[in-house]
Design an enzyme around this catalytic site. Structure first.
Site, PDB file in Angstrom:
ATOM      1  N   TYR A 150     -14.094   5.344  -0.577  1.00  8.09           N
ATOM      2  CA  TYR A 150     -13.126   5.830   0.407  1.00  8.09           C
ATOM      3  C   TYR A 150     -13.761   6.884   1.314  1.00  8.09           C
ATOM      4  CZ  TYR A 150      -9.433   3.781  -2.587  1.00  8.09           C
ATOM      5  OH  TYR A 150      -8.634   2.939  -3.322  1.00  8.09           O
ATOM      6  N   GLY A 155       9.157  -1.031   3.733  1.00  6.87           N
ATOM      7  CA  GLY A 155       9.553   0.324   4.099  1.00  6.87           C
ATOM      8  C   GLY A 155      10.506   0.389   5.279  1.00  6.87           C
TER       9      GLY A 155
END
Length: 323
Positions: free
Chosen positions: A53, A219
């Protein structure tokens, strides 16, 4: 905050896991620090990252952000159950990726340096390595445990038979093996119910779902389109069009419940018996607060049945596809 054990281990973790993939990619370092402080204030003690990451900061960048946050002191490291991952290539030279004993040793030491800590609570295989035997992998992990550099081992993106094989090979060595598995799991993506979840439950492995909102599609994506004229694109658009009717029903049902769609999606995962902690990956403090709301959402049997009717799941294999 609610807490539970990570799989069959004695380790207590919060029912929400703070995912840090956006740190250094979508969230600036100062904002990332604020999100982590707010997570601790809310009782979240379980943080997940990976050596790959970093986004624009490059591979390892996110671990460095966590390391600088830990370095501020104030009990930040001591209060955190720290999970990171290895597998992806960190360079273009041989042995800079996957799960050889050499890479496990080097990748672990590099993560410890970036994270500014002397141990990792949960060291996870980001992907199965089909080219390295389990006796080599487990021997390297046992050495790391003996050195005090890691405490527990976990996996990510494994199939059910990978979990079963890993645990059997660990048992032969008298080693604990895996205590957790990170998998793609949400109301839309329920494939792991076929074999991964049964294998995990049989072996005492806790499920840590990633992408609990399916990239934002759970969402309130349709409501956001109507309210802001914002449109999805790429793969997310394709998935939305494939599931538009279901998502419309889902958002209408969330309205009936008086809840936000994202809160319902997270709450559904928290009601699944195999799930330890869904990973939320906020880019802002507001997104963190939204994730926390799901802890207070209670879904009764009728609500869970309605969600199953909208997004049908799987029975365990082989009953799902055979008598």
């Amino acid at each position: 905050m609610q807490y539970t054990h990570l799989g069959r281990s004695g380790l207590s973790v919060s029912r929400l896991c703070l995912g840090t993939m956006n740190f250094g990619m979508e969230a600036e370092e100062s904002d990332s620090f604020g999100i982590m402080d707010a997570a601790h204030d809310a009782g979240i003690n379980f943080f997940d990252t990976a050596n790959r990451y970093g986004g624009k900061t490059g591979p390892g960048g996110t671990e460095k952000i966590l390391g600088r946050w830990f370095a501020q002191g104030g009990g930040r490291r001591e209060k955190t159950v720290l999970a990171t991952k290895l597998y992806g290539d960190m360079g273009d030279w041989p042995n800079e990726g996957k799960l050889s004993a050499l890479n496990i040793r080097r990748a672990l030491d590099a993560s410890l340096q970036r994270l500014q800590t002397d141990y990792i609570d949960l060291y996870q295989f980001h992907h199965v390595d089909r080219g390295t035997p389990w006796d080599e992998i487990w021997q390297a992990m046992e050495v790391a445990v003996a050195q005090g550099k890691i405490l527990y081992a976990g996996s990510s993106n494994f199939a059910g038979w990978h979990l079963a094989t890993a645990q059997e090979e660990a048992r032969k060595r008298g080693y604990t093996g895996l205590v957790s598995e990170q998998s793609l799991y949400n109301l839309i993506a329920r494939t792991i119910e076929l074999e991964v979840i049964p294998a995990a439950q049989h072996n005492g492995i806790g499920i840590i779902p990633w992408s609990p909102l399916q990239g934002g599609l759970l969402g309130g994506v349709l409501k956001k389109e109507r309210d802001s004229s914002r449109r999805t694109s790429g793969r997310a658009k394709e998935t939305l069009e494939a599931h538009r009717e279901q998502i419309e029903q889902y958002e209408d049902f969330a309205d009936e419940l008086g809840q936000e769609p994202g809160d319902v999606a997270l709450a559904w995962l928290l009601h699944q018996p195999a799930v330890t902690a869904p990973i939320i990956g906020p880019r802002t403090r507001e997104q963190l607060d939204a994730g926390l709301r799901a802890l207070d959402v209670r879904l009764d049997a009728d609500a869970l049945a309605r969600l199953d009717a909208i997004f049908p799941g799987h029975r365990p294999a082989p009953e799902d596809y055979a008598w």
